[in-house]
Design an enzyme around this catalytic site. Structure first.
Site, PDB file in Angstrom:
ATOM      1  N   ASP A  12      56.789  34.787  -3.470  1.00  0.00           N
ATOM      2  CA  ASP A  12      55.648  34.183  -4.134  1.00  0.00           C
ATOM      3  C   ASP A  12      55.939  34.203  -5.638  1.00  0.00           C
ATOM      4  O   ASP A  12      56.829  34.933  -6.097  1.00  0.00           O
ATOM      5  CB  ASP A  12      54.390  34.987  -3.787  1.00  0.00           C
ATOM      6  N   ASP A  14      53.194  33.720  -8.737  1.00  0.00           N
ATOM      7  CA  ASP A  14      52.169  34.403  -9.532  1.00  0.00           C
ATOM      8  C   ASP A  14      51.766  35.710  -8.861  1.00  0.00           C
ATOM      9  O   ASP A  14      51.349  35.719  -7.702  1.00  0.00           O
ATOM     10  CB  ASP A  14      50.941  33.509  -9.689  1.00  0.00           C
ATOM     11  N   ASP A 175      52.073  39.016  -2.835  1.00  0.00           N
ATOM     12  CA  ASP A 175      51.048  39.979  -3.254  1.00  0.00           C
ATOM     13  C   ASP A 175      49.668  39.630  -2.718  1.00  0.00           C
ATOM     14  O   ASP A 175      48.673  40.192  -3.187  1.00  0.00           O
ATOM     15  CB  ASP A 175      50.986  40.046  -4.793  1.00  0.00           C
TER      16      ASP A 175
END
Length: 222
Positions: A12, A14, A175
């Site tokens: 991922d 961001d 996240d």
């Protein structure tokens, strides 16, 4: 967890590779000012991140996670947000500690590395380039690259097809619930970082890391 069978690693963007909240919050609050709205606390905007820019604009206007802004207001806001954010992509965005070293270690293992993000490709690619993070990745898939984005399995499945591997040979590092859900749907390993925008220990990942550099020891063959 044994990751020696993994043949490629997807990340991922961001909250996993970079902390982009300062620039996203600035763009969101500039957009709110453009629409005659007062600013939001950056922590509120942080809670609205994760499903792409279109959703972020709805949430930044309404300050609610599941509400939609009025159509004309959203269109004005979206146009302003994208223009402002594109011009200030990396003003205050930083690469997380351990990311550059971790990527270098993984490249030493000759593993293909890729980015699968819900950020639109036209913003993700220049952000990676401006932060000097583009080179390690053989493939970058944005939220608008395919017909579906995370938590759909499609981006991970597509990446596996491109790389010629099976989904069980891919590890997805992120996240958020979207990252874990996409990995689960595809049948890939779900790995969470504990420094991102969500509480990693609530995500139900197969493994939680303090740094992506930890992946090297888990994947090397000796």
């Amino acid at each position: 967890m044994n990751l020696k069978h993994i043949k490629a690693v997807a990340f991922d963007l961001d909250g996993t590779l970079v902390d982009s909240i300062p620039d996203l919050a600035n763009a969101a609050n500039a957009m709110r000012a453009h629409l005659g709205l007062p600013p939001l606390d950056p922590e509120r905007i942080k809670s609205h991140v994760g499903d792409g820019i279109a959703s972020l604009v709805h949430r930044a206007i309404t300050d609610e996670r599941h509400a939609e802004a009025d159509g004309p207001a959203w269109e004005r806001g979206y146009r302003f947000f994208v223009q402002h954010y594109r011009e200030h992509l990396a003003d205050q965005t930083t690469v997380y500690a351990g990311v550059r070293d971790g990527l270098g270690l993984l490249r030493a293992l000759k593993l293909p590395l890729l980015v699968i993000t819900n950020k639109s490709e036209r913003l993700a690619l220049p952000l990676l380039e401006q932060l000097d993070l583009r080179d390690p990745f053989s493939l970058v898939l944005g939220g608008d690259t395919l017909s579906e984005k995370k938590p759909s399995a499609l981006p991970l499945q597509h990446a596996c097809q491109v790389l010629g591997i099976s989904p069980k040979e891919l590890a997805m590092v992120g996240d958020s619930t979207n990252d874990v859900a996409a990995a689960r749907a595809a049948g890939s390993a779900a790995i969470a970082v504990n420094y991102g925008y969500a509480d990693a220990f609530t995500l139900g990942a197969d493994l939680t890391l303090a740094s992506i550099a930890e992946l090297y020891d888990l994947m090397k063959n000796n």
